[in-house]
Design a protein around this motif. Structure first.
Motif, PDB file in Angstrom:
ATOM      1  N   ILE A   1       0.861  -1.176  -0.138  1.00  0.00           N
ATOM      2  CA  ILE A   1       0.020  -0.021   0.029  1.00  0.00           C
ATOM      3  C   ILE A   1       0.960   1.358  -0.101  1.00  0.00           C
ATOM      4  N   GLY A   2       0.350   2.191  -0.978  1.00  0.00           N
ATOM      5  CA  GLY A   2       1.185   3.535  -0.835  1.00  0.00           C
ATOM      6  C   GLY A   2       2.499   3.527  -1.786  1.00  0.00           C
ATOM      7  N   GLU A   3       2.768   2.326  -2.330  1.00  0.00           N
ATOM      8  CA  GLU A   3       4.064   2.247  -2.952  1.00  0.00           C
ATOM      9  C   GLU A   3       3.812   2.083  -4.528  1.00  0.00           C
ATOM     10  N   GLY A   4       2.738   1.918  -4.908  1.00  0.00           N
ATOM     11  CA  GLY A   4       2.380   1.783  -6.440  1.00  0.00           C
ATOM     12  C   GLY A   4       2.025   0.371  -6.725  1.00  0.00           C
ATOM     13  N   LEU A   5       1.634   0.234  -7.998  1.00  0.00           N
ATOM     14  CA  LEU A   5       1.374  -0.881  -8.628  1.00  0.00           C
ATOM     15  C   LEU A   5       2.084  -1.152  -9.862  1.00  0.00           C
ATOM     16  N   CYS A   6       2.669  -2.354  -9.989  1.00  0.00           N
ATOM     17  CA  CYS A   6       3.691  -2.371 -11.176  1.00  0.00           C
ATOM     18  C   CYS A   6       2.538  -2.608 -12.462  1.00  0.00           C
ATOM     19  N   LEU A   7       3.196  -2.748 -13.471  1.00  0.00           N
ATOM     20  CA  LEU A   7       2.661  -2.889 -14.870  1.00  0.00           C
ATOM     21  C   LEU A   7       1.842  -4.147 -14.965  1.00  0.00           C
ATOM     22  N   SER A   8       2.677  -5.200 -14.589  1.00  0.00           N
ATOM     23  CA  SER A   8       2.259  -6.478 -14.892  1.00  0.00           C
ATOM     24  C   SER A   8       1.007  -6.807 -13.936  1.00  0.00           C
ATOM     25  N   LYS A   9       1.059  -6.306 -12.900  1.00  0.00           N
ATOM     26  CA  LYS A   9      -0.339  -6.132 -11.730  1.00  0.00           C
ATOM     27  C   LYS A   9      -1.429  -5.777 -12.780  1.00  0.00           C
ATOM     28  N   ARG A  10      -1.163  -4.658 -12.882  1.00  0.00           N
ATOM     29  CA  ARG A  10      -2.340  -3.978 -13.641  1.00  0.00           C
ATOM     30  C   ARG A  10      -2.678  -4.571 -14.844  1.00  0.00           C
ATOM     31  N   LEU A  11      -1.691  -5.385 -15.585  1.00  0.00           N
ATOM     32  CA  LEU A  11      -2.341  -5.969 -16.849  1.00  0.00           C
ATOM     33  C   LEU A  11      -3.222  -7.011 -16.307  1.00  0.00           C
ATOM     34  N   ARG A  12      -3.153  -7.606 -15.373  1.00  0.00           N
ATOM     35  CA  ARG A  12      -4.316  -8.720 -14.995  1.00  0.00           C
ATOM     36  C   ARG A  12      -5.647  -7.750 -14.519  1.00  0.00           C
ATOM     37  N   ASP A  13      -5.812  -6.784 -14.496  1.00  0.00           N
ATOM     38  CA  ASP A  13      -6.985  -6.088 -14.405  1.00  0.00           C
ATOM     39  C   ASP A  13      -7.559  -5.779 -15.554  1.00  0.00           C
ATOM     40  N   LYS A  14      -8.818  -6.235 -15.819  1.00  0.00           N
ATOM     41  CA  LYS A  14      -9.503  -6.204 -17.224  1.00  0.00           C
ATOM     42  C   LYS A  14      -9.655  -4.749 -17.544  1.00  0.00           C
ATOM     43  N   LYS A  15      -9.706  -3.579 -16.578  1.00  0.00           N
ATOM     44  CA  LYS A  15      -9.992  -2.268 -17.030  1.00  0.00           C
ATOM     45  C   LYS A  15      -8.703  -1.924 -17.612  1.00  0.00           C
ATOM     46  N   PHE A  16      -7.744  -2.578 -17.579  1.00  0.00           N
ATOM     47  CA  PHE A  16      -6.315  -1.904 -18.294  1.00  0.00           C
ATOM     48  C   PHE A  16      -5.554  -2.917 -19.134  1.00  0.00           C
ATOM     49  N   LYS A  17      -6.101  -4.164 -19.165  1.00  0.00           N
ATOM     50  CA  LYS A  17      -5.434  -4.998 -19.968  1.00  0.00           C
ATOM     51  C   LYS A  17      -5.180  -4.646 -21.397  1.00  0.00           C
ATOM     52  N   GLU A  18      -6.156  -4.199 -22.013  1.00  0.00           N
ATOM     53  CA  GLU A  18      -6.354  -3.877 -23.695  1.00  0.00           C
ATOM     54  C   GLU A  18      -5.308  -2.525 -23.705  1.00  0.00           C
ATOM     55  N   ALA A  19      -5.384  -1.660 -22.750  1.00  0.00           N
ATOM     56  CA  ALA A  19      -4.550  -0.335 -23.126  1.00  0.00           C
ATOM     57  C   ALA A  19      -3.070  -0.842 -22.872  1.00  0.00           C
ATOM     58  N   ILE A  20      -2.680  -1.528 -21.861  1.00  0.00           N
ATOM     59  CA  ILE A  20      -1.349  -1.897 -21.676  1.00  0.00           C
ATOM     60  C   ILE A  20      -0.701  -2.855 -22.431  1.00  0.00           C
ATOM     61  N   THR A  21      -1.752  -3.889 -23.323  1.00  0.00           N
ATOM     62  CA  THR A  21      -1.377  -4.432 -24.554  1.00  0.00           C
ATOM     63  C   THR A  21      -0.974  -3.940 -25.600  1.00  0.00           C
ATOM     64  N   THR A  22      -1.802  -2.941 -25.797  1.00  0.00           N
ATOM     65  CA  THR A  22      -1.676  -2.026 -26.856  1.00  0.00           C
ATOM     66  C   THR A  22      -0.542  -1.145 -26.974  1.00  0.00           C
ATOM     67  N   ALA A  23      -0.224  -0.771 -25.760  1.00  0.00           N
ATOM     68  CA  ALA A  23       1.060   0.072 -25.224  1.00  0.00           C
ATOM     69  C   ALA A  23       2.464  -0.627 -25.586  1.00  0.00           C
ATOM     70  N   LEU A  24       2.363  -1.923 -25.024  1.00  0.00           N
ATOM     71  CA  LEU A  24       3.494  -2.872 -25.200  1.00  0.00           C
ATOM     72  C   LEU A  24       3.797  -3.262 -26.704  1.00  0.00           C
ATOM     73  N   GLN A  25       2.664  -3.363 -27.579  1.00  0.00           N
ATOM     74  CA  GLN A  25       2.927  -3.715 -28.927  1.00  0.00           C
ATOM     75  C   GLN A  25       3.491  -2.394 -29.720  1.00  0.00           C
TER      76      GLN A  25
END
Length: 259
Positions: A209-233
């Motif tokens: 808590i309070g130290e942020g969320l890593c990219l891979s963790k947000r990638l598992r969130d449906k809300k961000f999965k598409e946006a992160i995948t597109t960014a990585l591509q």
């Protein structure tokens, strides 16, 4: 004897009269104090500030996080807010009926990227308007100028940690601005970003808590999965095969654009 009793009777009546006067005076003071308090309360609720709180303006709905640079809540501004308020960012927000835009004091291509681009990247972590818009739009527009590649590449060692701070921020909107800025940067600098990808994609303090969320963790969130995948591509597209190896080493579930 009679005179003495008469004298004591007069003294008793005088004392009763004084007590009655004191009570009457105290009661009048209490009533006066009550009227003054009611008057203050009435004037407080009828003040323009109170009226705005009771009846929000339409603009408050359009920009619910708008901040008044001269208000009480800005007594301890962030570094970016302080720089912007002092005119350190050579552009200003122009409010339009449909959308906002930036007005630069001089053509952006004539501006030095150091330290302006880094300052704008730091502003991506802001959560109040107008700083949120100024930072993200200023960063985007600055990277569109002619010669942006030559100006941006030398700044990468200082720019990447700032972008990473936005990517691990707990605020979802800050994360999204950081992700978009990273893609915009990759379009300009291309493979030059590969040397810094490991640092960007490294999992940091996931779950604390309070130290942020890593990219891979947000990638598992449906809300961000598409946006992160597109960014990585996009990073792979502009960074080439070397970037794919780095991305896969940090995010094994990543699906390449070549698949």
């Amino acid at each position: 004897m009679q005179k003495s009793e008469c004298h004591r009777g007069i003294q008793m009546r005088n004392r009763l009269t004084d007590n009655c006067d004191q009570r009457t005076s105290s009661s009048a003071q209490v009533k006066h104090g009550t009227r003054v308090q009611q008057s203050k309360s009435s004037s407080s609720t009828s003040s323009p500030e109170s009226a705005r709180k009771l009846h929000p303006r339409p603009s408050d709905k359009l920009n619910p996080k708008t901040i008044n640079p001269f208000g009480e809540q800005s007594r301890a501004p962030s570094a970016f807010a302080a720089i912007y308020s002092k005119g350190g960012i050579p552009c200003r927000l122009v409010h339009g009926s449909v959308k906002h835009r930036l007005q630069w004091e001089c053509p952006p291509e004539k501006l030095p990227f150091d330290p302006l681009l880094i300052t704008l990247a730091e502003g991506l972590r802001e959560t109040k308007h107008p700083y949120t818009f100024v930072s993200k739009e200023g960063f985007r527009e600055l990277l569109l100028v002619t010669g942006a590649l030559e100006k941006a590449v030398p700044l990468l060692p200082r720019l990447i940690p700032v972008l990473k701070a936005a990517l691990v921020h707990v605020d979802d909107e800050v994360f999204e601005r950081g992700l978009n800025a990273l893609v915009q940067l990759s379009v300009v600098v291309g493979p030059s970003l590969n040397d810094h990808l490991k640092h960007l994609l490294t999992s940091v303090s996931a779950g604390k808590i309070g130290e942020g969320l890593c990219l891979s963790k947000r990638l598992r969130d449906k809300k961000f999965k598409e946006a992160i995948t597109t960014a990585l591509q996009k990073l792979e597209q502009h960074g080439g095969s070397e970037s794919l190896i780095i991305i896969k080493s940090k995010i094994p579930t990543y699906c390449s654009i070549c698949c």
